[in-house]
Design an enzyme around this catalytic site. Structure first.
Site, PDB file in Angstrom:
ATOM      1  N   GLU A  67      42.268  36.994  48.371  1.00 50.99           N
ATOM      2  CA  GLU A  67      41.392  36.463  47.317  1.00 50.99           C
ATOM      3  C   GLU A  67      42.197  35.786  46.215  1.00 50.99           C
ATOM      4  O   GLU A  67      43.433  35.835  46.209  1.00 50.99           O
ATOM      5  CB  GLU A  67      40.529  37.596  46.726  1.00 50.99           C
ATOM      6  N   HIS A  69      41.648  34.551  41.740  1.00 49.40           N
ATOM      7  CA  HIS A  69      40.833  34.664  40.529  1.00 49.40           C
ATOM      8  C   HIS A  69      41.635  34.135  39.359  1.00 49.40           C
ATOM      9  O   HIS A  69      42.851  33.909  39.468  1.00 49.40           O
ATOM     10  CB  HIS A  69      40.398  36.117  40.301  1.00 49.40           C
ATOM     11  N   HIS A  73      47.443  39.369  38.060  1.00 49.59           N
ATOM     12  CA  HIS A  73      47.796  40.731  38.492  1.00 49.59           C
ATOM     13  C   HIS A  73      49.265  40.980  38.168  1.00 49.59           C
ATOM     14  O   HIS A  73      50.120  40.166  38.522  1.00 49.59           O
ATOM     15  CB  HIS A  73      47.675  40.876  40.015  1.00 49.59           C
ATOM     16  N   HIS A 107      46.217  35.590  47.250  1.00 47.70           N
ATOM     17  CA  HIS A 107      47.154  36.705  47.424  1.00 47.70           C
ATOM     18  C   HIS A 107      46.544  37.775  48.321  1.00 47.70           C
ATOM     19  O   HIS A 107      45.321  37.942  48.388  1.00 47.70           O
ATOM     20  CB  HIS A 107      47.570  37.299  46.075  1.00 47.70           C
ATOM     21  N   CYS A 121      48.713  48.346  39.400  1.00 45.00           N
ATOM     22  CA  CYS A 121      48.276  46.971  39.165  1.00 45.00           C
ATOM     23  C   CYS A 121      47.581  46.916  37.810  1.00 45.00           C
ATOM     24  O   CYS A 121      46.583  47.589  37.579  1.00 45.00           O
ATOM     25  CB  CYS A 121      47.348  46.494  40.269  1.00 45.00           C
TER      26      CYS A 121
END
Lengths: 153, 153
Positions: A67, A69, A73, A107, A121
């Site tokens: 995914e 975004h 992260h 990723h 994370c």
């Protein structure tokens, strides 16, 4: 706001990457594309901190969702070994390595075939929902054979 | 904004809680009240994340500055053992324990006499400056003998 009971300033590690009062949750809903991943919320968004700190564990051979975004992260590997796809790169991960997934970057993390991969994370308190690849995105990723071999969907 | 060279998404752990391209810095300026503490900036404020993630290491018998501030500290112990004063409590710390120091709360971390204490500390990107105790604050802390014995200034 807190998703865990407030027990004072200290939350003890119980051994084996489990913590007192912190539930081992499903990584995502059933049916989403991932294999053998759990999630523990170490410092939730409501705890007054800068972000949310989660601990994820991927079982041997398991993988997180492919995914991307807008939010970043920031990952600290705590346990085991694995590999990560970040953009057009595949990176080996070992204990205490630091990984930063930039905004809008595809990723996926995979545990080694015979080892758990456990990692912290860190994400922003407020963040956008992940996007999964469409047919054109997958075609673009698969144009690089190494990436095509790596990804799981 | 970044205080470390941008080397791509992965920063490798070199062993011994040192990372490639990340400097081992002084914890605070010379003359500030602390003993044997170093600081490494794992994810700096400019890296696009929610906050700033630092790794601190306190040598055997060492201690961080006794202070308080409006921002919250979220700590994950990575190495060794020690104790923390948080408000009016003294807490034992062991590997992978989680510690949250609430806003405006006196705190100090000490390594065990014969062990290094290493921990991640997550803070907001933007935060207020720490305040050190004045005479009245110290008197209040010392009214509890256990706290008076613990603190170092």
């Amino acid at each position: 706001m807190s998703e865990q009971p407030k027990t004072g300033p200290l939350v003890r590690h119980l051994g084996g990457f489990r913590w007192e009062g912190i539930a081992v949750q499903a990584y995502k809903a059933e049916g989403e594309p991932f294999r053998d991943v759990t999630r523990q919320l170490l410092f939730p968004a409501g705890a007054g901190g800068a972000g949310e700190l989660r601990y994820f564990e991927v079982g041997p051979g398991g993988w997180t969702t492919l995914e991307r975004h807008a939010h970043v992260h920031q990952v600290v590997v705590l346990r085991g070994q694995g590999r990560a796809l970040v953009g057009d790169r595949i990176l080996d991960l070992a204990r205490f390595d630091l990984l930063c997934v930039p905004a809008r970057t595809w990723h996926q993390l995979r545990a080694a075939p015979d080892e758990v991969l456990g990692f912290l994370c860190l994400v922003d308190r407020e963040r956008d929902r992940p996007e999964r690849p469409g047919a054109a995105d997958l075609e673009a990723l698969r144009a690089t054979p190494e990436l095509g071999e790596f990804i799981r969907i």
